[in-house]
Design an enzyme around this catalytic site. Structure first.
Site, PDB file in Angstrom:
ATOM      1  N   TYR A  21      -5.982 -10.573   3.840  1.00  0.00           N
ATOM      2  CA  TYR A  21      -4.949  -9.975   2.989  1.00  0.00           C
ATOM      3  C   TYR A  21      -3.832  -9.478   3.875  1.00  0.00           C
ATOM      4  O   TYR A  21      -4.080  -8.811   4.869  1.00  0.00           O
ATOM      5  CB  TYR A  21      -5.535  -8.811   2.179  1.00  0.00           C
ATOM      6  CG  TYR A  21      -4.530  -8.104   1.299  1.00  0.00           C
ATOM      7  CD1 TYR A  21      -4.065  -8.698   0.126  1.00  0.00           C
ATOM      8  CD2 TYR A  21      -4.049  -6.838   1.628  1.00  0.00           C
ATOM      9  CE1 TYR A  21      -3.136  -8.053  -0.688  1.00  0.00           C
ATOM     10  CE2 TYR A  21      -3.127  -6.183   0.811  1.00  0.00           C
ATOM     11  CZ  TYR A  21      -2.680  -6.790  -0.337  1.00  0.00           C
ATOM     12  OH  TYR A  21      -1.766  -6.138  -1.143  1.00  0.00           O
TER      13      TYR A  21
ATOM     14  N   LYS B 288      -0.206   1.536   8.314  1.00  0.00           N
ATOM     15  CA  LYS B 288      -1.271   2.553   8.263  1.00  0.00           C
ATOM     16  C   LYS B 288      -1.152   3.611   9.363  1.00  0.00           C
ATOM     17  O   LYS B 288      -0.346   4.522   9.242  1.00  0.00           O
ATOM     18  CB  LYS B 288      -2.638   1.872   8.258  1.00  0.00           C
ATOM     19  CG  LYS B 288      -2.765   0.887   7.059  1.00  0.00           C
ATOM     20  CD  LYS B 288      -4.162   0.454   6.778  1.00  0.00           C
ATOM     21  CE  LYS B 288      -4.246  -0.694   5.793  1.00  0.00           C
ATOM     22  NZ  LYS B 288      -4.454  -0.335   4.417  1.00  0.00           N
TER      23      LYS B 288
ATOM     24  N   ASP C  38      -1.639  -9.742  12.234  1.00  0.00           N
ATOM     25  CA  ASP C  38      -1.486  -8.656  11.275  1.00  0.00           C
ATOM     26  C   ASP C  38      -2.423  -7.539  11.715  1.00  0.00           C
ATOM     27  O   ASP C  38      -3.619  -7.570  11.424  1.00  0.00           O
ATOM     28  CB  ASP C  38      -1.806  -9.146   9.865  1.00  0.00           C
ATOM     29  CG  ASP C  38      -1.678  -8.033   8.835  1.00  0.00           C
ATOM     30  OD1 ASP C  38      -1.532  -6.860   9.243  1.00  0.00           O
ATOM     31  OD2 ASP C  38      -1.732  -8.334   7.634  1.00  0.00           O
TER      32      ASP C  38
HETATM   33  N1  PMP Z   1      -2.091  -6.270   6.124  1.00  0.00           N
HETATM   34  C1  PMP Z   1      -3.346  -5.815   6.141  1.00  0.00           C
HETATM   35  C2  PMP Z   1      -4.307  -6.350   7.144  1.00  0.00           C
HETATM   36  C3  PMP Z   1      -3.749  -4.837   5.224  1.00  0.00           C
HETATM   37  O1  PMP Z   1      -5.011  -4.388   5.242  1.00  0.00           O
HETATM   38  C4  PMP Z   1      -2.803  -4.338   4.288  1.00  0.00           C
HETATM   39  C5  PMP Z   1      -3.148  -3.266   3.272  1.00  0.00           C
HETATM   40  N2  PMP Z   1      -4.431  -2.890   3.148  1.00  0.00           N
HETATM   41  C6  PMP Z   1      -1.513  -4.859   4.320  1.00  0.00           C
HETATM   42  C7  PMP Z   1      -1.184  -5.813   5.250  1.00  0.00           C
HETATM   43  C8  PMP Z   1      -0.474  -4.389   3.365  1.00  0.00           C
HETATM   44  O2  PMP Z   1      -0.067  -3.094   3.650  1.00  0.00           O
HETATM   45  P1  PMP Z   1       0.577  -2.169   2.522  1.00  0.00           P
HETATM   46  O3  PMP Z   1      -0.520  -1.871   1.556  1.00  0.00           O
HETATM   47  O4  PMP Z   1       1.071  -0.986   3.285  1.00  0.00           O
HETATM   48  O5  PMP Z   1       1.683  -2.949   1.895  1.00  0.00           O
END
Ligand code: PMP
Length: 414
Positions: A128, A251, A223
């Site tokens: 994700y 985060k 990511d």
């Molecule tokens: N990349 C990863 C690996 C994530 O775990 C998340 C959210 N859990 C995101 C991107 C997206 O981040 P956001 O919820 O701050 O848009």
């Protein structure tokens, strides 16, 4: 609010019942509106490496807010945060601050497309990367939990540009890149998958991604929204010694405030407006209050010489307790962990791939979740998520967690 929530992963549809409504958090604990307290293993989905309301972070936020919360103009503090990121994350020479992980990955892909002049991207099933159109294809996390890994509303013409490969299948992605590499702008990957539950990347998988993307002339995007500053102060790229072309952070970098970032070499990043033609912008990008929280967080982690060793010890004892609990109860399951992120998979005894993760038993997991909640532990309400430990958790918390898991699993076995 649809479903009563502002983000679907907060709903308890996969485990049953209504979510608890949280009133406050302190250290490793959260408190609901009825005053009940829980040991928190969600940590704002991994954002809170220092735990809730760390005094340094609270002070930084309050002090910064007194001076004005937003200008939409350069500030000195954002330069300090950018410098800290560049110093800590090995592959990053320049960084742009944004407001969410979704924005970071979306913008990184636009940059990759702009730089390479190619349109296609490769992502892995069950990873994700936020809810951007190009990335909400075979997506993990809530999209997987709620059965919409390919969401309606994504134009087919756009989804077609996203090619899907299998996580940890080095040969598969090698074949794909050798055949179609010339069409591909970027390969984006979670260097430790966290959104199909925790699935560590095999080192040869990451090495193959590095080698094959370089050969095909496409960009490797890590990511590190979850793994950044968590699995190592320099993220997964420091832990595994692999330099991606672009890195997405989120985060922890915002210390619990809305802030994220993407960065890479000067050569790539200078293609971004205003230096280059690839456009990306944001009214609240580099928001001073968020920057203050992020900077205070990175400084507090950096000041602890043994932060990541401590997180790893906590993670290892949680893992050992869960394994012991599985064995003692006779319930089929397994534990995957990298440092302070871990998942207990129930109903299957090995998860090394997305396909393995889908063989888990969601009903069994729902019962485990509810048992743990009764015992005072707040877990992510889905089998396809990670539990996160923080520097606020103590070995006593982890001991209590292990005993509660043991009791809960024994009850499930009956
Ligand atoms: N990349 C990863 C690996 C994530 O775990 C998340 C959210 N859990 C995101 C991107 C997206 O981040 P956001 O919820 O701050 O848009």
């Amino acid at each position: 609010m649809p479903g009563g929530v502002n983000s679907p992963v907060r709903s308890w549809r996969a485990v049953g019942g209504d979510p608890v409504v949280l009133a406050r958090g302190s250290g490793a604990r959260v408190y609901d509106e009825d005053g009940r307290s829980y040991v928190d293993l969600v940590g704002s989905w991994g954002a809170l490496l220092l735990g809730h309301a760390h005094p340094d972070v609270v002070r930084a936020i309050a002090a910064r807010a007194e001076l004005g919360s937003s200008f939409g103009a350069p500030t000195a503090l954002e330069v300090e945060l950018a410098s800290a990121i560049v110093r800590l994350v090995p592959s990053v020479e320049q960084i742009r601050l944004v407001s969410s992980g979704t924005e970071a990955t979306m913008s990184a892909l636009r940059l990759a497309r702009g730089v390479t002049g190619r349109d296609r991207i490769v992502k892995f099933e069950g990873c994700y990367h936020g809810h951007g159109d190009s990335l909400l294809v075979k997506a993990g996390s809530g999209a997987l939990t709620f059965g919409v890994p390919d969401s309606p509303g994504i134009p087919a013409a756009l989804a077609e540009l996203t090619l899907i490969a299998q996580y940890n299948d080095a040969d598969g992605v090698r074949r794909l890149l050798r055949a179609r590499g010339h069409e591909i702008a970027a390969v984006i990957v979670e260097p430790v998958a966290g959104n199909m539950g925790v699935v560590p990347a095999a080192e040869e998988f990451l090495a193959a991604l590095r080698e094959e993307t370089a050969r095909a002339g496409c960009l490797l995007v890590f990511d590190e929204v979850i793994t950044g500053f968590r699995v190592d102060l320099g993220g997964a790229q420091a832990l595994y010694g692999i330099r991606p072309d672009l890195t997405c952070l989120g985060k922890i970098v915002g210390g619990g405030m809305p802030l994220a970032a993407f960065g890479g070499s000067r050569e790539i990043m200078r293609n971004l407006a205003p230096e280059g033609p690839v456009y990306q912008a944001g009214t609240l990008s580099g928001n001073p209050v968020s920057v203050a929280a992020g900077l205070a967080t990175l400084r507090a982690i950096d000041a602890l010489p043994d932060a990541h060793a401590r997180l790893d010890r906590l993670g290892a004892s949680a893992e050992a307790a869960l394994r012991e609990a599985l064995q003692a109860s006779g319930v089929t399951g397994c534990v995957n962990r990298v440092g302070s992120m871990l998942t207990l998979f129930l109903g299957t005894d090995r998860v090394g791939s997305f396909e393995d993760a889908t063989r888990t038993d969601p009903v069994l997991f729902a019962r485990f979740f509810r048992g743990m909640l009764e015992a005072g532990f707040y877990l992510p309400p889905s089998q396809f998520e990670a539990m996160f430990l923080s520097l606020a958790h103590t070995s006593a918390d982890v001991g209590d967690f292990g005993r509660a898991a043991g009791k809960t699993l024994r009850r499930l076995a009956r």
